[in-house]
Write a protein that holds these residues in place. Structure first.
Motif, PDB file in Angstrom:
ATOM      1  N   VAL A  21     -38.954  -2.650  13.374  1.00  0.00           N
ATOM      2  CA  VAL A  21     -38.991  -2.361  11.953  1.00  0.00           C
ATOM      3  C   VAL A  21     -39.764  -1.231  11.622  1.00  0.00           C
TER       4      VAL A  21
ATOM      5  N   THR B 248     -39.145 -10.992   9.190  1.00  0.00           N
ATOM      6  CA  THR B 248     -38.477  -9.936   9.119  1.00  0.00           C
ATOM      7  C   THR B 248     -37.442  -9.828  10.382  1.00  0.00           C
TER       8      THR B 248
ATOM      9  N   ILE C 256     -33.255  -9.809  10.295  1.00  0.00           N
ATOM     10  CA  ILE C 256     -32.386  -8.647  11.006  1.00  0.00           C
ATOM     11  C   ILE C 256     -31.512  -9.560  11.750  1.00  0.00           C
TER      12      ILE C 256
ATOM     13  N   ARG D 130     -28.520 -10.960  10.283  1.00  0.00           N
ATOM     14  CA  ARG D 130     -27.522 -10.041   9.562  1.00  0.00           C
ATOM     15  C   ARG D 130     -26.702  -9.495  10.691  1.00  0.00           C
ATOM     16  N   GLU D 131     -27.414  -8.732  11.732  1.00  0.00           N
ATOM     17  CA  GLU D 131     -26.624  -8.175  12.732  1.00  0.00           C
ATOM     18  C   GLU D 131     -25.755  -9.101  13.576  1.00  0.00           C
TER      19      GLU D 131
ATOM     20  N   LYS E 127     -28.968  -0.615   7.564  1.00  0.00           N
ATOM     21  CA  LYS E 127     -30.422  -0.708   7.761  1.00  0.00           C
ATOM     22  C   LYS E 127     -31.411  -1.128   6.490  1.00  0.00           C
TER      23      LYS E 127
END
Length: 432
Positions: free
Chosen positions: A149, A204, A208, A211-212, A219
């Motif tokens: 990140v 976080t 991520i 979502r991926e 991004k």
């Protein structure tokens, strides 16, 4: 798109307000929309009316937003995307009981190791998964590689793959867990930058990963704000009165002053006293210190006093219970010994309240009251004082002590001539 995502579970914390203010400033700088997302999926903790209270506070602080969303309205999307992950084998059903998981956590604690789910249900045979009628949660599969990140404040943060386990995304009742709902909603809203407190740093990489796994590879930028400490150097909690925005407002701190202070904390502004609109011109997330900021109530009092000075007299008069610019000017005289509008209101109230005269001055006070009752109007204090002196024969402390108390309600304070200038139209109401 930027978002501010509060939960309606209690009074707004100053840390949350700080997040809202920063999101608003950056949305203006980038010319992007700001949405308010009420994260209300935890029904047991929600408090009725707190969502509207949050919106009222944002409006009071001049924080503009394009729309208000309720996370619970996206439940169908959360369910559909969890099902997508299951079909693509990126998630799995977990039948481990709470007692079993608690036992595993206790074992990890006793061995002084970090607890990680052991993927006991990650490779169950299809027939067992399909036929089993036991309650189950849904877990997303753990990452295979590190997640990096890039944070506007903290710099680059790396999360190794073994730091994140196959965590739960749907509870047994099939309601979404925080990280799953949050990740999906940010994706649906096409959020470009997330500004929030550093207590979310550990969330976080999970968001991520979600979502991926759903095939969303845009991004999203991040900025995690350091926590706010109290006088004891500990994280401000609900036990600290000053942590509540509602409490600060009730105590007489102006929204403009609170915003000024929250932007100033751990920052490098070009000047100490400013309004929110000014901050949009020079604010930069990269100037926010990485270390926690300590809340200093005395600094807030100083800033509040400066903002009160900038108020138009008539506006200030409304804060102290009037609609007369003379009373507003009078209130500013009392800023030498007051820091908040609540304190000023008490000062003005004492002028109009029934007076408590010390026994040694009661007789003199009664004489003054009788004279004032039939006295003509005087523009200047000196003429007013001289008239009373001539009519009563009083002088020295026998005149000035009871006269000050009759005019102001207290024995000590600002220059009485300066006070008289703004109360002369109310003398009959005050001296009684």
């Amino acid at each position: 798109m930027l978002r501010f995502a509060p939960s309606p579970t209690g009074d707004m914390h100053i840390g949350n307000l700080r997040v809202a203010i920063f999101n608003y400033i950056v949305s203006k700088q980038r010319n992007e929309e700001l949405i308010i997302r009420i994260e209300d999926t935890d029904k047991e903790r929600n408090i009725e009316g707190k969502d509207q209270e949050i919106l009222d506070i944002l409006n009071l602080f001049g924080i503009e937003y394009s729309q208000v969303m309720y996370q619970s309205n996206n439940k169908r999307f959360h369910s559909a995307m969890a099902l997508q992950l299951l079909h693509e084998l990126k998630a799995f059903n977990c039948f481990c009981s709470s007692a079993w998981l608690d036992n595993k956590r206790e074992e990890a604690k006793n061995s002084k190791t970090a607890y990680r789910y052991d993927d006991a249900c990650a490779s169950l045979p299809d027939e067992l998964v399909i036929d089993n009628e036991s309650p189950f949660t849904v877990r997303i599969r753990k990452p295979m590689e590190a997640i990096i990140v890039k944070d506007h404040i903290k710099g680059e943060i790396k999360f190794e793959a073994n730091e994140i386990d196959s965590f739960i995304i749907l509870r047994q009742d099939k309601t979404p867990m925080y990280n799953f709902a949050c990740a999906v909603d940010d994706m649906l809203s096409d959020v470009s930058l997330i500004i929030r407190g550093e207590d979310h740093v550990s969330n976080t990489p999970k968001q991520i990963l979600i979502r991926e796994a759903l095939g969303y590879h845009k991004k999203i930028e991040y900025a995690h704000l350091p926590i706010i400490l109290n006088d004891n150097g500990k994280k401000m909690s609900k036990r600290d009165d000053a942590s509540s925005v509602k409490w600060l407002l009730e105590e007489g701190y102006l929204p403009s002053a609170i915003a000024n202070y929250l932007i100033l904390m751990g920052n490098k502004p070009p000047k100490e006293i400013f309004h929110l609109a000014e901050a949009i011109e020079w604010f930069d997330l990269k100037n926010i210190a990485k270390s926690p900021a300590r809340f200093d109530i005395n600094m807030l009092k100083h800033i509040n006093r400066e903002h009160i000075k900038m108020l138009e007299p008539k506006e200030l008069s409304r804060y102290v219970g009037f609609a007369d610019e003379n009373i507003g000017e009078l209130a500013k005289i009392y800023l030498e010994e007051s820091n908040t509008t609540k304190e000023l209101k008490a000062k003005i109230a004492s002028i109009f309240a029934k007076k408590d005269i010390p026994d040694e001055f009661k007789e003199y006070a009664q004489t003054i009251v009788k004279i004032v009752k039939d006295a003509p109007y005087f523009e200047e204090y000196e003429d007013f004082k001289n008239y009373i002196m001539n009519e009563s024969g009083l002088k020295g402390k026998n005149l000035f002590k009871p006269l000050r108390i009759l005019l102001t309600g207290v024995e000590h304070g600002p220059d009485i001539a300066a006070v008289y200038k703004y109360i002369k139209n109310y003398i009959g109401e005050i001296v009684k």
